[in-house]
Design a protein around this motif. Structure first.
Motif, PDB file in Angstrom:
ATOM      1  N   ALA A  88      29.713 -24.371 -23.155  1.00 38.27           N
ATOM      2  CA  ALA A  88      30.785 -24.526 -22.170  1.00 38.27           C
ATOM      3  C   ALA A  88      30.863 -23.353 -21.203  1.00 38.27           C
ATOM      4  N   ILE A  89      29.775 -22.624 -21.029  1.00 40.96           N
ATOM      5  CA  ILE A  89      29.762 -21.550 -20.039  1.00 40.96           C
ATOM      6  C   ILE A  89      29.912 -22.162 -18.647  1.00 40.96           C
ATOM      7  N   GLY A  90      30.826 -21.598 -17.876  1.00 41.18           N
ATOM      8  CA  GLY A  90      31.138 -22.127 -16.556  1.00 41.18           C
ATOM      9  C   GLY A  90      32.385 -22.986 -16.522  1.00 41.18           C
ATOM     10  N   ALA A  91      32.929 -23.332 -17.695  1.00 37.90           N
ATOM     11  CA  ALA A  91      34.152 -24.135 -17.724  1.00 37.90           C
ATOM     12  C   ALA A  91      35.334 -23.302 -17.242  1.00 37.90           C
ATOM     13  N   ARG A  92      36.201 -23.938 -16.453  1.00 43.84           N
ATOM     14  CA  ARG A  92      37.419 -23.300 -15.975  1.00 43.84           C
ATOM     15  C   ARG A  92      38.620 -23.968 -16.623  1.00 43.84           C
ATOM     16  N   VAL A  93      39.536 -23.144 -17.139  1.00 43.90           N
ATOM     17  CA  VAL A  93      40.645 -23.647 -17.948  1.00 43.90           C
ATOM     18  C   VAL A  93      41.960 -23.152 -17.366  1.00 43.90           C
ATOM     19  N   GLU A  94      42.914 -24.069 -17.257  1.00 44.23           N
ATOM     20  CA  GLU A  94      44.248 -23.710 -16.772  1.00 44.23           C
ATOM     21  C   GLU A  94      45.278 -24.107 -17.812  1.00 44.23           C
TER      22      GLU A  94
END
Length: 627
Positions: free
Chosen positions: A552-558
């Motif tokens: 999941a490298i590159g995943a953006r989480v809010e």
């Protein structure tokens, strides 16, 4: 007349002789100044100005040194016993936190170097990498031999990710004389697949140890590395920083010296630059070197047309949030790089976007680097750790504006306190779980005798931790002291690598700092909460990709809470710090908030946002990507 004038004549004669002697003395002094051998001058540190005092109470985050009691007995070998003062001796080493056996505990790899081939060492005394398995409570057992990781190399750093999407995290080790890809076989052992994968790099050590000091050809010297899916094909690619064009004979012929000390470690300005590597993952176990075609080779604009890079740190992050992961590279004494990813091809824009140099237009001695959003408003910040008498840089990009960054180190409060430090590893993390990212750095000089030349400088230097007080204060970051951090944290050391992980599964983040030529320091986070207050809440996320890369490298989480009035943003970035990698688990501190509304995840290479709700706080959650 002649008798009366005789004393006067003698007086003028003596006066003339005196003037001649004075002029002669001045001439000798001037001649010596103009004709003496040039010496390397080291700039004296500038006393930092006072900063506004914070208007709120500072947290108490006492760090306890548990290195020995946790079972870590590692000592870094830098090869300094040769006495040659080769430049690589002062640069290592790194560390990596990752879960190698999928038991939800963060294990630890410590990268080691070794004696140079020209030095006779007792049999079986050559050091190797060191791997420690975590039992979940912060107690570690060394199992290096059992896992096949007793690798003899002059190691520098490491990075970990599941490059073949088989469910187990693999290792990549950088060093002098070649790099290594170590494939994780079902959490039971690691196989050296470097040759088949094609990521070892050129320029190995000479086969005859007796000829090592005379070896004329440059030897590969790789430093930090980062995994990323730069072309969005679902396979993790590999970016490798390379430092300078180096070999023993180049080092010896430069013969850098300091008065009163003799031979010393030469600055990188004396060495030519090199190119970084970009390896594209073909998905079949092999990598293709696409460094040139992908646009990450940078040449000087002079007639010599030589490589520019002297790279030590890298972070792979989607800085402009266009869905394509960019690369930000910290270069030592030359301009930093911003490789803008334009749909699978990189264009270097460091100067254009404003992070190539400091605010005065000077290149810095840049080492460690990170990326994050400490203001929780979409503003990306990139800290870069620099040499002594060069404050740590803090490049900031405001969301919704042109791709331009401004160095706000001074106004944010980290400029003046970092000017005297020589900073290597640097990282953002929420140290007190209040929902804002703080900044930590590992410090230490290169020369053991530096204090003889700079009374204000020391070989061993204390780490630094800057608490994020928030943007609505006179200074955004405040340097915490021994009162808030405890004596174990501020104890000086020759700091290099820096990583964090929740080693004891209590929700807060613990820190490990490596020491060049010495023992690392594992610092347990003992956050102190006043009796009248509730301990801060938190939530941790382990992400697993299914359509893209599994790590999941590159995943953006809010994270969204309080009806949307409170939010935080995180990105799982490749690289970070210096020669090191923190855990890939995302930790959100919530402060007094006992619940969250939802989590929004934009996976690498995907245009859709996955929304997850109903997650309980004070727990670690495993989230898999849904179609």
């Amino acid at each position: 007349m002649s008798n009366n004038s005789s004393p006067l004549k003698r007086y003028f004669r003596l006066f003339a002789i005196g003037v001649c002697l004075v002029l002669l003395g001045l001439s000798v002094v001037i001649w010596n100044v103009l004709n003496r051998e040039p010496e390397e001058q080291i700039a004296q540190p500038v006393a930092p100005p006072s900063l506004p005092k914070p208007t709120v109470a500072l947290p108490r985050v006492i760090f306890t040194d548990i290195t020995r009691e946790s079972g870590i007995d590692f000592i870094h070998n830098n090869g300094a016993e040769s006495g040659n003062k080769f430049l690589p001796e002062t640069m290592g080493a790194g560390c990596v936190f990752f879960d190698y056996d999928n038991d939800q505990d963060q294990d630890l790899l410590l990268v080691n170097s070794r004696a140079w081939p020209s030095i006779d060492t007792p049999e079986n005394s050559d050091p190797t990498l060191a791997f420690y398995q975590n039992d979940g409570s912060g107690v570690f057992t060394e199992i290096t031999e059992e896992l096949g990781l007793a690798l003899h190399c002059y190691g520098m750093g490491g990075t970990a990710a599941d490059y073949d999407n088989d469910g187990f995290v693999d290792l990549f080790i950088t060093g002098v004389g070649g790099n290594f890809l170590l494939k994780n076989i079902d959490g039971e052992r690691f196989d050296n697949v470097t040759l088949d994968a094609g990521v070892g790099g050129p320029g190995d050590w000479p086969s005859d140890p007796d000829l090592f000091n005379e070896h004329p050809d440059p030897i590969t010297w790789s430093s930090s590395a980062a995994w990323l899916d730069y072309d969005q094909d679902g396979h993790l690619d590999l970016f490798v920083c390379n430092y300078v064009r180096w070999s023993p004979i180049i080092d010896l012929e430069l013969d850098y010296r300091l008065t009163g000390i003799g031979r010393a470690f030469g600055p990188p300005t004396n060495y030519s630059g090199s190119h970084c590597f970009l390896y594209r993952n073909s998905g079949n176990g092999h990598f293709e070197d696409v460094s040139k075609s992908a646009g990450i080779q940078v040449f000087s604009q002079t007639a010599t047309h030589v490589p520019v890079a002297k790279s030590l740190g890298v972070v792979a992050s989607d800085i402009d949030e266009d869905g394509w992961i960019d690369l930000v590279v910290a270069n030592d004494t030359v301009e930093n790089f911003f490789f803008h990813n334009q749909e699978g091809h990189f264009v270097e824009k460091g100067t254009r976007v404003g992070l190539a140099t400091d605010t005065d237009g000077n290149s810095t001695g840049a080492m460690g680097i990170d990326s994050g959003q400490p203001r929780n408003d979409g503003m990306v910040m990139i800290p870069v750790g620099n040499f002594s008498n060069e404050m740590t840089s803090l490049y900031v990009r405001q969301r919704g504006t042109a791709l331009t960054l401004y160095d706000e180190a001074r106004s944010a409060g980290i400029g003046a306190p970092t000017r005297q430090s020589l900073t290597f590893g640097t990282l953002f993390l929420d140290i007190d779980l209040d929902g804002r990212l703080d900044l930590i750095s590992a410090n230490g000089h290169l020369e053991e005798e530096i204090n003889q030349h700079q009374p204000g400088q020391h070989y061993q230097q204390p780490p630094q931790l800057f608490w994020n007080i928030g943007p609505d204060n006179p200074t955004e970051f405040v340097a915490l002291t021994e009162k808030e951090l405890g004596p174990d944290f501020v104890k000086p050391m020759i700091g290099r690598g820096l990583a964090y992980a929740d080693i004891d599964n209590d929700g807060d983040l613990d820190v490990l700092i490596t020491e060049n030529g010495g023992s690392p320091r594992l610092l347990r986070n003992d956050l102190i909460t006043p009796d009248s207050e509730q301990p801060p809440f938190w939530i941790r996320l382990v992400l697993e990709g299914t359509q893209g890369n599994r790590t999941a490298i590159g995943a953006r989480v809010e994270l969204i809470a309080e009806g949307g009035t409170f939010g935080q943003r995180r990105e799982i970035c490749g690289g970070r710090s210096y020669l090191s990698q923190p855990e890939l688990v995302i930790t959100f501190g919530l402060g007094s908030r006992s619940r969250i509304d939802e989590i929004r995840i934009q996976w690498s290479g995907s245009s859709t946002v996955q929304v997850v709700s109903g997650l309980k706080v004070n727990q670690t959650h495993h989230i898999r990507q849904t179609p």
